[in-house]
Design an enzyme around this catalytic site. Structure first.
Site, PDB file in Angstrom:
ATOM      1  N   LYS A 174       0.862  -1.181   0.000  1.00  0.00           N
ATOM      2  CA  LYS A 174       0.000   0.000   0.000  1.00  0.00           C
ATOM      3  C   LYS A 174       0.900   1.233   0.000  1.00  0.00           C
ATOM      4  CE  LYS A 174      -2.436   3.340   2.171  1.00  0.00           C
ATOM      5  NZ  LYS A 174      -1.947   4.260   1.153  1.00  0.00           N
ATOM      6  N   GLY A 227       6.782   5.453   7.903  1.00  0.00           N
ATOM      7  CA  GLY A 227       5.900   6.616   7.895  1.00  0.00           C
ATOM      8  C   GLY A 227       6.002   7.366   9.204  1.00  0.00           C
ATOM      9  N   SER A 228       4.929   8.065   9.526  1.00  0.00           N
ATOM     10  CA  SER A 228       4.989   8.952  10.693  1.00  0.00           C
ATOM     11  C   SER A 228       4.810   8.156  11.989  1.00  0.00           C
ATOM     12  CB  SER A 228       3.912  10.018  10.574  1.00  0.00           C
ATOM     13  OG  SER A 228       2.656   9.391  10.482  1.00  0.00           O
ATOM     14  N   GLU A 247       9.642   2.017  10.665  1.00  0.00           N
ATOM     15  CA  GLU A 247      10.691   2.990  10.346  1.00  0.00           C
ATOM     16  C   GLU A 247      10.011   4.351  10.403  1.00  0.00           C
ATOM     17  OE1 GLU A 247      13.844   2.148   9.806  1.00  0.00           O
ATOM     18  OE2 GLU A 247      13.529  -0.014   9.727  1.00  0.00           O
ATOM     19  N   LEU A 248      10.255   5.096  11.475  1.00  0.00           N
ATOM     20  CA  LEU A 248       9.463   6.309  11.719  1.00  0.00           C
ATOM     21  C   LEU A 248      10.317   7.571  11.601  1.00  0.00           C
ATOM     22  CD1 LEU A 248       7.441   4.798  14.713  1.00  0.00           C
ATOM     23  CD2 LEU A 248       6.922   4.679  12.280  1.00  0.00           C
ATOM     24  N   CYS A 281      13.527  11.438   6.436  1.00  0.00           N
ATOM     25  CA  CYS A 281      13.392  11.054   7.848  1.00  0.00           C
ATOM     26  C   CYS A 281      14.643  11.387   8.651  1.00  0.00           C
ATOM     27  CB  CYS A 281      13.043   9.582   7.961  1.00  0.00           C
ATOM     28  SG  CYS A 281      14.018   8.563   6.863  1.00  0.00           S
ATOM     29  N   GLU A 375       9.238  16.616  14.632  1.00  0.00           N
ATOM     30  CA  GLU A 375       9.801  16.407  13.289  1.00  0.00           C
ATOM     31  C   GLU A 375       9.228  17.474  12.364  1.00  0.00           C
ATOM     32  OE1 GLU A 375       8.511  12.874  11.094  1.00  0.00           O
ATOM     33  OE2 GLU A 375      10.506  12.799  10.209  1.00  0.00           O
TER      34      GLU A 375
HETATM   35  P1  NAD Z   1       2.200   8.781   6.968  1.00  0.00           P
HETATM   36  O1  NAD Z   1       2.367   8.108   8.284  1.00  0.00           O
HETATM   37  O2  NAD Z   1       1.187   9.851   6.845  1.00  0.00           O
HETATM   38  O3  NAD Z   1       1.826   7.684   5.861  1.00  0.00           O
HETATM   39  C1  NAD Z   1       2.627   6.547   5.637  1.00  0.00           C
HETATM   40  C2  NAD Z   1       1.753   5.454   5.042  1.00  0.00           C
HETATM   41  O4  NAD Z   1       0.799   5.020   6.008  1.00  0.00           O
HETATM   42  C3  NAD Z   1       0.946   5.896   3.829  1.00  0.00           C
HETATM   43  O5  NAD Z   1       0.922   4.863   2.882  1.00  0.00           O
HETATM   44  C4  NAD Z   1      -0.419   6.131   4.425  1.00  0.00           C
HETATM   45  O6  NAD Z   1      -1.461   6.048   3.476  1.00  0.00           O
HETATM   46  C5  NAD Z   1      -0.491   5.011   5.438  1.00  0.00           C
HETATM   47  N1  NAD Z   1      -1.482   5.196   6.508  1.00  0.00           N
HETATM   48  C6  NAD Z   1      -2.037   6.354   6.959  1.00  0.00           C
HETATM   49  N2  NAD Z   1      -2.917   6.094   7.956  1.00  0.00           N
HETATM   50  C7  NAD Z   1      -2.909   4.750   8.145  1.00  0.00           C
HETATM   51  C8  NAD Z   1      -3.575   3.872   9.052  1.00  0.00           C
HETATM   52  N3  NAD Z   1      -4.440   4.342   9.957  1.00  0.00           N
HETATM   53  N4  NAD Z   1      -3.312   2.554   8.981  1.00  0.00           N
HETATM   54  C9  NAD Z   1      -2.420   2.072   8.096  1.00  0.00           C
HETATM   55  N5  NAD Z   1      -1.753   2.852   7.207  1.00  0.00           N
HETATM   56  C10 NAD Z   1      -1.988   4.176   7.234  1.00  0.00           C
HETATM   57  O7  NAD Z   1       3.657   9.282   6.539  1.00  0.00           O
HETATM   58  P2  NAD Z   1       4.080  10.165   5.290  1.00  0.00           P
HETATM   59  O8  NAD Z   1       3.580  11.554   5.513  1.00  0.00           O
HETATM   60  O9  NAD Z   1       3.736   9.481   4.005  1.00  0.00           O
HETATM   61  O10 NAD Z   1       5.668  10.101   5.417  1.00  0.00           O
HETATM   62  C11 NAD Z   1       6.389  10.935   6.257  1.00  0.00           C
HETATM   63  C12 NAD Z   1       6.825  10.230   7.510  1.00  0.00           C
HETATM   64  O11 NAD Z   1       7.546   9.059   7.193  1.00  0.00           O
HETATM   65  C13 NAD Z   1       7.785  11.076   8.326  1.00  0.00           C
HETATM   66  O12 NAD Z   1       7.458  10.978   9.679  1.00  0.00           O
HETATM   67  C14 NAD Z   1       9.133  10.444   8.049  1.00  0.00           C
HETATM   68  O13 NAD Z   1      10.110  10.663   9.021  1.00  0.00           O
HETATM   69  C15 NAD Z   1       8.761   9.024   7.947  1.00  0.00           C
HETATM   70  N6  NAD Z   1       9.807   8.278   7.236  1.00  0.00           N
HETATM   71  C16 NAD Z   1      10.612   7.428   7.936  1.00  0.00           C
HETATM   72  C17 NAD Z   1      11.635   6.740   7.285  1.00  0.00           C
HETATM   73  C18 NAD Z   1      12.531   5.777   8.000  1.00  0.00           C
HETATM   74  O14 NAD Z   1      13.125   4.929   7.331  1.00  0.00           O
HETATM   75  N7  NAD Z   1      12.670   5.847   9.304  1.00  0.00           N
HETATM   76  C19 NAD Z   1      11.837   6.937   5.921  1.00  0.00           C
HETATM   77  C20 NAD Z   1      10.995   7.822   5.258  1.00  0.00           C
HETATM   78  C21 NAD Z   1       9.979   8.469   5.923  1.00  0.00           C
END
Ligand code: NAD
Length: 473
Positions: A174, A227-228, A247-248, A281, A375
């Protein structure tokens, strides 16, 4: 351009579509299918049904598919970079860099497929173990639900799909709602590379519907999420006994010791702070500089920032383009405003051109301001003087995050001390915290996550250990 879901090796329409807009022009670039709950279930079923076939595919065949993907992606490097630039507003030269890294990531995955092994156990080390031979095997975990963010739409998909295939798993992917095109592009290439039907399924739609369905399904054995932190923590809480790697985010910092040659490090630091508009990130968000060189650093950093070219992501000259969405732009401006109200000073930037936030350098930022302790995920960096390295370490550790940190110093004892004391997943000596190559173990502590990526380490996460003991009596 109307896209389709990729389920069980077929391209399938959906009942609902949503418009995908360019973050830079806000013009429509595609219609993206919004998978229904039933369609997500079909994708999970397809992955579930393909498990046994994939688990029995020999390593050389898994490697061959990944090697073929590498060849195809090399041929289509420019096209791939333009897709990333279009949907994520990632400046084209940065997008080209991402595609080159994606190629490497899949190459490492192909190599890793051939060296998945366990170890022999000294059974006779225990009195009761005499007469037995023991060894471990690594078996694929099964169906992997992969949920990815927008900021590296191709390489972070590769960090999940690559090791999953290498280890003989099946996947339901996804991708982030803003960056589905990169994921569909890779699915097309993997289909061409001969990946059997059902091994990779791509479903797009809202995180709350598609992502949540993956997380709650009994047929999914592992969730790998990037993601976040807030979404990651929610996933962890709902995943039950499934394996979860997270990985946040982070608010990465660097310490700059006196005696550091500023001319060589300033361009690195500027790149670390503003690359991909700070939406990385491990973006450099906090710079702690020894007071003896603080003024010099500040002045040189601002001068280097001034050289950055802002504008159209599809132009090769552009360094900084639009943030991923107008609400993110508004949030960033609000955070700047708040920190100014709390005593901060804007050295450069703080204003917008269209959807682009100009690279912003902040001074005198209160460590409790959001710009410092949360962040920021925008082209905003703070510079702060320190009188000792210890003070810098304290600032960096005073964070709910802990992904990577950097220190520039000529003193090996200082470097060693910092590497021991910094509470993060990775310490970069004489480098920015933003440094990453794709085979290295990568992941965080505290709210930056759990588990490691980097192909060898991801394969470890995506396999289960099985013990075999032969009784020779
Ligand atoms: P996000 O958390 O908004 O979304 C990430 C993914 O989760 C998307 O595919 C989104 O559609 C999905 N999602 C959203 N709500 C969900 C739910 N309730 N259940 C399951 N999936 C859901 O993050 P973003 O804005 O796309 O990316 C930015 C974040 O990602 C930043 O916090 C960044 O630091 C982090 N990030 C971390 C790394 C790492 O390797 N540590 C790398 C890149 C980005």
């Amino acid at each position: 351009m109307k896209k389709q879901l990729f389920i069980a090796g077929e391209w399938i329409a959906s009942e609902k579509y949503s418009e995908l807009l360019s973050p830079f022009t806000l013009e429509k670039i595609a219609d993206i299918p919004q998978a229904s709950g039933e369609q997500v279930d079909c994708a999970i079923e397809a992955a579930y049904e393909s498990r046994a076939m994939m688990a029995s595919m020999p390593a050389y065949q898994r490697a061959e598919i990944l090697e073929k993907l590498v060849r195809l992606l090399k041929e289509k490097e420019q096209q791939a970079a333009e897709i990333i630039a279009l949907e994520a507003a990632k400046p084209l030269k940065t997008a080209i860099g991402e595609v080159q890294r994606t190629i490497e990531t899949y190459k490492f995955a192909a190599e890793e497929a051939k060296r998945i092994h366990g170890e022999t156990i000294s059974m006779d080390a225990a009195i009761g173990g005499v007469g037995r031979i023991g060894y471990t095997l690594r078996e694929p975990i099964g169906v992997i639900g992969a949920i990815t963010p927008f900021n590296f739409p191709m390489n972070l998909v590769a960090h999940k799909v690559g090791p999953a295939i290498a280890a003989g798993n099946t996947v339901v992917l996804k991708p982030a709602s803003q960056t589905p095109l990169s994921a569909y592009f890779i699915a097309e290439l993997l289909e061409e590379a001969g990946l059997p039907k059902g091994v990779l399924n791509v479903v797009t739609g809202s995180g709350r519907i598609v992502g949540a369905r993956l997380v709650s399904s009994d047929k999914v054995n592992m969730i790998t999420f990037t993601g976040s932190p807030s979404v990651g923590i929610g996933i962890r809480n709902k995943a039950g006994l499934k394996k979860v790697t997270l990985e946040l985010g982070s608010n990465a910092g660097v310490i700059i010791d006196k005696g550091t040659n500023l001319n060589t490090i300033i361009p690195q630091c500027v790149m670390g702070a503003f690359s991909n508009q700070g939406q990385v990130c491990i973006s450099l968000q906090r710079i702690y500089v020894h007071e003896e060189i603080y003024d010099d650093f500040k002045q040189k950093f601002v001068a280097e920032t001034q050289k950055l070219v802002c504008g159209d992501p599809l132009s090769l000259d552009t360094d900084v383009s639009a943030l991923i969405s107008p609400p993110d732009l508004e949030r960033s401006l609000q955070w700047i405003k708040e920190s100014v109200a709390e005593g901060a000073v804007i050295a450069i930037g703080g204003t917008t051109e269209g959807n682009v936030l100009l690279p912003t350098v902040m001074l005198d930022v209160n460590s409790h301001s959001k710009i410092s302790c949360q962040e920021v995920f925008a082209p905003i960096v703070l510079i702060h003087p320190i009188s000792t390295i210890e003070e810098g370490i304290k600032y960096i550790n005073d964070s709910k995050y802990g992904l990577q940190a950097g220190i520039y110093t000529n003193d090996i004892n200082t470097a060693l001390h910092a590497s021991n004391k910094l509470h993060v997943g990775g310490v970069m000596i004489n480098d920015i915290p933003t440094f990453r190559v794709d085979q290295m173990p990568y992941g965080g502590v505290k709210e930056s996550g759990t588990g490691r990526e980097g192909l060898k380490y991801a394969v470890e996460e995506m396999t289960e250990m099985k013990l075999v003991i032969w009784n020779q009596a």
